[in-house]
Design a protein around this motif. Structure first.
Motif, PDB file in Angstrom:
ATOM      1  N   ARG A 156       1.104  -1.237  -0.321  1.00 23.28           N
ATOM      2  CA  ARG A 156      -0.323   0.052   0.334  1.00 23.28           C
ATOM      3  C   ARG A 156       0.461   1.012  -0.256  1.00 23.28           C
ATOM      4  NH1 ARG A 156      -4.219  -2.502   4.509  1.00 23.28           N
ATOM      5  NH2 ARG A 156      -4.663  -4.136   3.244  1.00 23.28           N
ATOM      6  N   ALA A 191       1.637   9.806  -5.264  1.00 20.74           N
ATOM      7  CA  ALA A 191       1.634  10.851  -4.621  1.00 20.74           C
ATOM      8  C   ALA A 191       2.994  11.490  -5.376  1.00 20.74           C
ATOM      9  CB  ALA A 191       2.601  11.111  -3.167  1.00 20.74           C
ATOM     10  N   TRP A 248       1.191  12.984  -8.904  1.00 20.39           N
ATOM     11  CA  TRP A 248       0.333  14.326  -8.656  1.00 20.39           C
ATOM     12  C   TRP A 248       1.464  15.137  -8.972  1.00 20.39           C
ATOM     13  CZ3 TRP A 248      -3.729  15.410 -10.286  1.00 20.39           C
ATOM     14  CH2 TRP A 248      -4.454  14.177 -10.796  1.00 20.39           C
ATOM     15  N   GLU A 287       1.863  18.691 -10.693  1.00 24.68           N
ATOM     16  CA  GLU A 287       1.895  19.530 -10.139  1.00 24.68           C
ATOM     17  C   GLU A 287       3.258  21.048 -10.917  1.00 24.68           C
ATOM     18  OE1 GLU A 287       3.154  18.904  -6.696  1.00 24.68           O
ATOM     19  OE2 GLU A 287       2.691  21.869  -6.072  1.00 24.68           O
ATOM     20  N   LEU A 304      -2.007  -4.978  -4.877  1.00 27.65           N
ATOM     21  CA  LEU A 304      -2.989  -4.332  -4.104  1.00 27.65           C
ATOM     22  C   LEU A 304      -4.644  -5.401  -3.842  1.00 27.65           C
ATOM     23  CD1 LEU A 304      -3.533  -0.535  -4.445  1.00 27.65           C
ATOM     24  CD2 LEU A 304      -2.795  -1.552  -2.443  1.00 27.65           C
ATOM     25  N   ALA A 325     -10.861   3.715  -9.223  1.00 29.77           N
ATOM     26  CA  ALA A 325      -9.929   3.975  -8.633  1.00 29.77           C
ATOM     27  C   ALA A 325     -10.477   3.858  -7.338  1.00 29.77           C
ATOM     28  CB  ALA A 325      -9.815   5.320  -9.320  1.00 29.77           C
ATOM     29  N   CYS A 376      -8.571   0.906  -5.902  1.00 26.36           N
ATOM     30  CA  CYS A 376      -7.572   1.259  -5.142  1.00 26.36           C
ATOM     31  C   CYS A 376      -7.255   1.540  -3.389  1.00 26.36           C
ATOM     32  CB  CYS A 376      -6.840   1.632  -6.803  1.00 26.36           C
ATOM     33  SG  CYS A 376      -6.860   0.531  -7.482  1.00 26.36           S
ATOM     34  N   LEU A 377      -8.022   3.295  -4.201  1.00 27.88           N
ATOM     35  CA  LEU A 377      -7.693   3.779  -2.898  1.00 27.88           C
ATOM     36  C   LEU A 377      -8.568   3.166  -1.558  1.00 27.88           C
ATOM     37  CD1 LEU A 377      -8.052   7.145  -3.840  1.00 27.88           C
ATOM     38  CD2 LEU A 377      -6.464   6.506  -3.609  1.00 27.88           C
ATOM     39  N   ALA A 393      -8.289   0.125  -0.861  1.00 24.39           N
ATOM     40  CA  ALA A 393      -7.733  -0.847  -0.485  1.00 24.39           C
ATOM     41  C   ALA A 393      -6.200  -0.677   0.421  1.00 24.39           C
ATOM     42  CB  ALA A 393      -6.789  -1.898  -1.403  1.00 24.39           C
ATOM     43  N   THR A 394      -6.215   0.618   0.171  1.00 23.68           N
ATOM     44  CA  THR A 394      -4.559   1.245   0.565  1.00 23.68           C
ATOM     45  C   THR A 394      -5.099   1.801   2.102  1.00 23.68           C
ATOM     46  OG1 THR A 394      -4.811   3.740   0.200  1.00 23.68           O
ATOM     47  CG2 THR A 394      -3.486   2.250  -1.262  1.00 23.68           C
ATOM     48  N   MET A 439      -7.441   4.239   2.654  1.00 19.92           N
ATOM     49  CA  MET A 439      -7.703   5.805   3.329  1.00 19.92           C
ATOM     50  C   MET A 439      -9.131   5.900   3.503  1.00 19.92           C
ATOM     51  SD  MET A 439      -7.486   8.077  -0.207  1.00 19.92           S
ATOM     52  CE  MET A 439      -5.804   8.171  -0.415  1.00 19.92           C
ATOM     53  N   TYR A 469     -10.375  13.169  -3.118  1.00 23.28           N
ATOM     54  CA  TYR A 469      -9.571  13.041  -3.868  1.00 23.28           C
ATOM     55  C   TYR A 469     -11.061  13.115  -5.541  1.00 23.28           C
ATOM     56  CZ  TYR A 469      -8.183   9.512  -7.606  1.00 23.28           C
ATOM     57  OH  TYR A 469      -7.671   8.577  -9.166  1.00 23.28           O
ATOM     58  N   LEU A 506     -10.345  15.087  -8.280  1.00 20.57           N
ATOM     59  CA  LEU A 506     -10.510  15.189 -10.544  1.00 20.57           C
ATOM     60  C   LEU A 506     -11.501  15.889 -10.704  1.00 20.57           C
ATOM     61  CD1 LEU A 506     -10.365  10.946 -10.347  1.00 20.57           C
ATOM     62  CD2 LEU A 506      -9.056  12.810 -11.304  1.00 20.57           C
ATOM     63  N   ALA A 542      -3.365  19.902  -8.217  1.00 20.13           N
ATOM     64  CA  ALA A 542      -2.777  18.663  -8.775  1.00 20.13           C
ATOM     65  C   ALA A 542      -1.828  18.920  -7.026  1.00 20.13           C
ATOM     66  CB  ALA A 542      -1.548  19.594  -9.690  1.00 20.13           C
ATOM     67  N   THR A 543      -1.489  20.491  -5.806  1.00 18.53           N
ATOM     68  CA  THR A 543      -1.144  19.926  -5.389  1.00 18.53           C
ATOM     69  C   THR A 543      -1.777  19.066  -4.564  1.00 18.53           C
ATOM     70  OG1 THR A 543       0.398  22.401  -5.841  1.00 18.53           O
ATOM     71  CG2 THR A 543       0.002  22.532  -3.538  1.00 18.53           C
ATOM     72  N   MET A 592      -3.736  16.702  -4.668  1.00 19.37           N
ATOM     73  CA  MET A 592      -3.718  15.788  -4.300  1.00 19.37           C
ATOM     74  C   MET A 592      -2.505  15.277  -3.784  1.00 19.37           C
ATOM     75  SD  MET A 592      -6.420  14.115  -6.428  1.00 19.37           S
ATOM     76  CE  MET A 592      -7.077  13.801  -7.517  1.00 19.37           C
ATOM     77  N   ARG A 593      -1.034  15.588  -4.610  1.00 21.94           N
ATOM     78  CA  ARG A 593      -0.285  15.261  -4.079  1.00 21.94           C
ATOM     79  C   ARG A 593      -0.144  15.610  -2.511  1.00 21.94           C
ATOM     80  NH1 ARG A 593       3.912  18.028  -1.792  1.00 21.94           N
ATOM     81  NH2 ARG A 593       3.222  20.232  -2.834  1.00 21.94           N
ATOM     82  N   PHE A 613      -2.098  12.410  -0.783  1.00 27.36           N
ATOM     83  CA  PHE A 613      -1.509  10.823  -1.066  1.00 27.36           C
ATOM     84  C   PHE A 613      -0.029  11.086  -0.430  1.00 27.36           C
ATOM     85  CE2 PHE A 613      -3.630  11.064  -4.888  1.00 27.36           C
ATOM     86  CZ  PHE A 613      -4.067   9.376  -4.588  1.00 27.36           C
ATOM     87  N   GLU A 614       0.499  12.169   0.012  1.00 28.63           N
ATOM     88  CA  GLU A 614       1.018  11.957   1.709  1.00 28.63           C
ATOM     89  C   GLU A 614       1.469  11.706   2.431  1.00 28.63           C
ATOM     90  OE1 GLU A 614       4.013  15.948   0.240  1.00 28.63           O
ATOM     91  OE2 GLU A 614       5.006  14.589  -1.455  1.00 28.63           O
ATOM     92  N   ASN A 661      -1.196   9.830   3.274  1.00 32.54           N
ATOM     93  CA  ASN A 661      -1.826   9.066   3.669  1.00 32.54           C
ATOM     94  C   ASN A 661      -0.729   8.152   4.102  1.00 32.54           C
ATOM     95  OD1 ASN A 661      -4.696   8.421   3.099  1.00 32.54           O
ATOM     96  ND2 ASN A 661      -5.100  10.055   2.078  1.00 32.54           N
TER      97      ASN A 661
END
Lengths: 153, 153
Positions: A116, A124, A127, A131, A152, B60, B63-64, B66-67, B69, B77, B81, B92-93, B95-96, B99-100, B102
């Motif tokens: 995961r 990350a 994106w 960015e 996954l 999608a 997947c998320l 499954a992690t 989230m 998210y 999108l 984009a920022t 989003m980054r 994910f970071e 998470n």
DNA sequence: CGTTTGACCTCAAGCGCTTCAGGTGGGAGA
DNA sequence: TCTCCCACCTGAAGCGCTTGAGGTCAAACG
């Protein structure tokens, strides 16, 4: 923290919570579902007073819960502790098995976590590339994300 | 798996479940809480038919989820999108960052898992020693268990 | 001596699903 | 044609807690 009346220490729910790491709500919940208790009450106030025997058991439960052990396994743990799992020495074996099963459970969870993390790291990065407007970087990452997704489950 | 009527592919809930890895019940639940949908229905039977656009989004989400989230992060998210997070490239920022955050969450979980595994391994060893009647081994392990317990939050 | 505070009480609802019970539509086989 | 089955539907309950509302008791304060 404890009051001596005769020979029995008595602990409030707040202190029991601090000792065990279980929230007060969880302590009440565990009593409700019969995992612990019934806990004796203070005569006049009706507040819970945990006795020495209960304190140790609940402290142990706090540790087991902290590892993510299921309520059923905690029930079995207490049953084996009390010698009502089988009778005699079979219980040490049951205990070992119970803990070994839980080690495996954690091990599998750890492995899934790595997959995961990998997926999320790539997302990350993806994106991050967007960015920066880095179309080339993006193209490099896309197939990696696809690969990571397969793992996954 | 898909039916072509005109130019829109339509997918049954069973197939959507296979594609996304989300259970049928979860798909209905996500629709109920407004994370996805409303999903169009087959006229006569009233069965859900997922269209091409929805299929990708739900894949999608699978997947998320499954992690591990959170539902709120999945909502964000989808919002980013769709470009409704901020407008333009700020997304984009966002989003980054999403994910970071998470990745960090998973990282911490992994570390906690190692502590839990250690504790459970020692407990298994302790009961293994008792099983063999190895009092000496038992005495060696007890303080280690105590130490491992400290790490368990 | 009235009131405020704090620790505690119970009961109900919420979260993110899963599971179950009871019912419908439509295609296939007898 | 009748019947069976399968995929699907909805609604409710359960799991393991957490959160919150509303009320009680006892010690402390003005």
């Amino acid at each position: 923290m404890t009051t001596t009346d005769g020979d029995t220490a008595s602990v409030s729910i707040q202190d029991m919570s601090k000792i065990s790491g279980l929230s007060e709500a969880t302590l009440r919940y565990y009593e409700k579902i019969g995992l612990i208790g019934p806990v004796p009450r203070d005569e006049s106030s009706g507040h819970r007073r945990y006795g020495g025997h209960a304190v140790e058991r609940i402290e142990a439960l706090g540790c087991l819960r902290a590892t993510g052990m299921s309520v059923q396994d905690m029930r079995d743990y207490l049953r084996f502790l009390d010698g009502n799992g089988d009778g005699g020495d079979g219980n040490a074996t049951r205990m070992r098995e119970l803990f070994e099963r839980n080690v495996s459970r954690i091990q599998e969870e750890i492995e899934r976590m790595h997959v995961r993390r990998r997926y999320l790291e790539l997302k990350a990065q993806l994106w991050s590339a967007r960015e920066r407007g880095d179309a080339e970087g993006e193209n490099r990452i896309v197939p990696e994300v696809a690969r990571a997704r397969e793992g996954l489950r």
